[in-house]
Design a protein around this motif. Structure first.
Motif, PDB file in Angstrom:
ATOM      1  N   PRO A 197       0.769  -1.244   0.000  1.00 21.81           N
ATOM      2  CA  PRO A 197       0.000   0.000   0.000  1.00 21.81           C
ATOM      3  C   PRO A 197       0.802   1.297   0.000  1.00 21.81           C
ATOM      4  O   PRO A 197       0.295   2.340   0.381  1.00 21.81           O
ATOM      5  N   GLY A 198       2.032   1.234  -0.451  1.00 21.29           N
ATOM      6  CA  GLY A 198       2.770   2.465  -0.734  1.00 21.29           C
ATOM      7  C   GLY A 198       3.325   3.196   0.464  1.00 21.29           C
ATOM      8  O   GLY A 198       3.505   4.406   0.425  1.00 21.29           O
ATOM      9  N   ALA A 199       3.593   2.473   1.556  1.00 20.84           N
ATOM     10  CA  ALA A 199       4.118   3.143   2.744  1.00 20.84           C
ATOM     11  C   ALA A 199       5.120   2.235   3.445  1.00 20.84           C
ATOM     12  O   ALA A 199       5.174   1.031   3.197  1.00 20.84           O
ATOM     13  N   GLY A 200       5.919   2.842   4.330  1.00 19.88           N
ATOM     14  CA  GLY A 200       6.897   2.065   5.079  1.00 19.88           C
ATOM     15  C   GLY A 200       7.784   2.972   5.900  1.00 19.88           C
ATOM     16  O   GLY A 200       7.448   4.137   6.142  1.00 19.88           O
ATOM     17  N   VAL A 201       8.912   2.409   6.317  1.00 21.29           N
ATOM     18  CA  VAL A 201       9.876   3.189   7.105  1.00 21.29           C
ATOM     19  C   VAL A 201      11.284   2.980   6.538  1.00 21.29           C
ATOM     20  O   VAL A 201      11.602   1.906   6.012  1.00 21.29           O
ATOM     21  N   PHE A 202      12.085   4.019   6.641  1.00 26.20           N
ATOM     22  CA  PHE A 202      13.488   3.949   6.250  1.00 26.20           C
ATOM     23  C   PHE A 202      14.361   3.933   7.496  1.00 26.20           C
ATOM     24  O   PHE A 202      13.980   4.451   8.548  1.00 26.20           O
ATOM     25  N   ALA A 203      15.539   3.342   7.348  1.00 27.83           N
ATOM     26  CA  ALA A 203      16.566   3.399   8.388  1.00 27.83           C
ATOM     27  C   ALA A 203      17.893   3.678   7.701  1.00 27.83           C
ATOM     28  O   ALA A 203      18.054   3.396   6.506  1.00 27.83           O
ATOM     29  N   LYS A 204      18.830   4.245   8.446  1.00 25.87           N
ATOM     30  CA  LYS A 204      20.155   4.519   7.880  1.00 25.87           C
ATOM     31  C   LYS A 204      20.925   3.215   7.722  1.00 25.87           C
ATOM     32  O   LYS A 204      20.791   2.296   8.533  1.00 25.87           O
ATOM     33  N   ASP A 205      21.725   3.143   6.680  1.00 19.91           N
ATOM     34  CA  ASP A 205      22.590   1.984   6.437  1.00 19.91           C
ATOM     35  C   ASP A 205      23.876   2.535   5.840  1.00 19.91           C
ATOM     36  O   ASP A 205      24.017   2.619   4.614  1.00 19.91           O
ATOM     37  N   GLY A 206      24.795   2.975   6.721  1.00 21.12           N
ATOM     38  CA  GLY A 206      25.999   3.647   6.248  1.00 21.12           C
ATOM     39  C   GLY A 206      25.606   4.935   5.547  1.00 21.12           C
ATOM     40  O   GLY A 206      24.871   5.759   6.111  1.00 21.12           O
ATOM     41  N   ASN A 207      26.022   5.082   4.309  1.00 23.05           N
ATOM     42  CA  ASN A 207      25.700   6.288   3.541  1.00 23.05           C
ATOM     43  C   ASN A 207      24.418   6.102   2.731  1.00 23.05           C
ATOM     44  O   ASN A 207      24.042   6.949   1.933  1.00 23.05           O
ATOM     45  N   ALA A 208      23.778   4.954   2.918  1.00 27.62           N
ATOM     46  CA  ALA A 208      22.548   4.648   2.185  1.00 27.62           C
ATOM     47  C   ALA A 208      21.446   4.336   3.197  1.00 27.62           C
ATOM     48  O   ALA A 208      21.541   4.727   4.368  1.00 27.62           O
ATOM     49  N   TYR A 209      20.398   3.639   2.734  1.00 31.56           N
ATOM     50  CA  TYR A 209      19.252   3.374   3.592  1.00 31.56           C
ATOM     51  C   TYR A 209      18.734   1.953   3.377  1.00 31.56           C
ATOM     52  O   TYR A 209      19.031   1.310   2.375  1.00 31.56           O
ATOM     53  N   THR A 210      17.944   1.506   4.351  1.00 34.35           N
ATOM     54  CA  THR A 210      17.137   0.313   4.138  1.00 34.35           C
ATOM     55  C   THR A 210      15.679   0.747   4.197  1.00 34.35           C
ATOM     56  O   THR A 210      15.335   1.727   4.865  1.00 34.35           O
TER      57      THR A 210
END
Length: 289
Positions: free
Chosen positions: A269-282
């Motif tokens: 449904p087009g939503a979620g959460v991001f977390a930091k992963d070094g210089n990128a994200y998960t």
């Protein structure tokens, strides 16, 4: 699964009810020009790592409707029942299934003028307004860029037909409201200028009580690609370096403030959460229950 089992999904941001409504999916053939600084092999690897198909580039489209008090406020209008992609036709039926009548929509917050976001404002063939009584709220920069005299001629060949349609039709409507960065566009909703994808591309920050939702539209595009590789520049980003800077700023804010984020082309449904992963994200998507 690529296609959702149910075409709508409801969740809450404080007292605001969010309904994610599925429009359809673009099964985009792999194209070496799609990401300017990555190969097809690299994009396929990123899709595989996210558990998505590698047969094509899956670009789903979700529209959200915010119920704030007794008002229904839509973010973008979808792709206009097959006007963008032949199999992106589901928005009207899924809105009905979710119990939302299109005549109830009092405002539409328009993120930017790409066809998959605004062709749903126009009837196929006639260009008549689908929502003649709704207020259409857009960043003034976006509106002026697309409608200024001489713009169509300056567009890349592949964009001219779309640019001409916008320039011919939108200025004839009286229900536009042009706003600036940080304008309150609905109770608890602010427009945030998020340029790069287009000159006036906007995100919308929804706040109710302690809860926040960043409606990011096309700033993060396909998270399977751009979470691990936020520096990748998409062919549809008009200013690639600016789009990258905007993406990082937006996602860093979302992470710092521990808020949920939605995106037009995130897996339904087009939503979620991001977390930091070094210089990128998960990216961890909300899974339809």
């Amino acid at each position: 699964p690529l296609e959702p089992t149910t075409g709508f999904y409801k969740y809450k941001v404080g007292s605001i009810e969010v309904t994610a409504v599925y429009d359809g999916i673009w099964r985009k053939p792999h194209d070496p020009t799609f990401i300017k600084n990555a190969s097809v092999e690299e994009t396929k690897a990123a899709l595989a790592n996210a558990g998505l198909t590698t047969e094509f580039m899956p670009i789903p489209l979700t529209v959200i409707v915010l119920k704030i008090g007794d008002r229904h406020i839509m973010v973008d209008a979808g792709s206009g029942v097959g006007q963008w992609q032949a199999n992106a036709t589901h928005l009207p039926a899924n809105m009905n299934a979710a119990g939302i009548d299109r005549s109830q929509i009092s405002s539409i917050l328009v993120s930017h003028f790409h066809p998959d976001h605004v062709w749903g404002l126009m009837e196929k063939g006639t260009n008549a307004p689908v929502f003649p009584n709704a207020e259409l709220i857009v960043n003034g920069t976006e509106y002026k860029w697309w409608t200024e005299p001489g713009r169509v001629e300056k567009l890349a060949e592949g964009r001219r037909a779309a640019g001409k349609r916008i320039a011919d039709v939108f200025p004839t409507w009286k229900n536009w409201k042009l706003v600036e960065h940080n304008a309150e566009v609905a109770p608890g909703v602010r427009l945030l200028a998020a340029a790069g994808h287009t000159p006036g591309h906007s995100a919308f920050l929804v706040t109710s009580g302690k809860d926040q939702l960043m409606v990011s539209n096309d700033a993060m595009y396909v998270p399977a690609l751009l979470a691990p590789h936020p520096e990748w520049e998409g062919a549809y980003d008009q200013d690639g370096p600016m789009a990258v800077a905007t993406r990082r700023k937006l996602v860093d804010r979302v992470i710092a403030d521990k808020m949920m984020i939605s995106g037009a082309h995130f897996p339904f449904p087009g939503a979620g959460v991001f977390a930091k992963d070094g210089n990128a994200y998960t990216f961890t998507p909300v899974v339809q229950s």
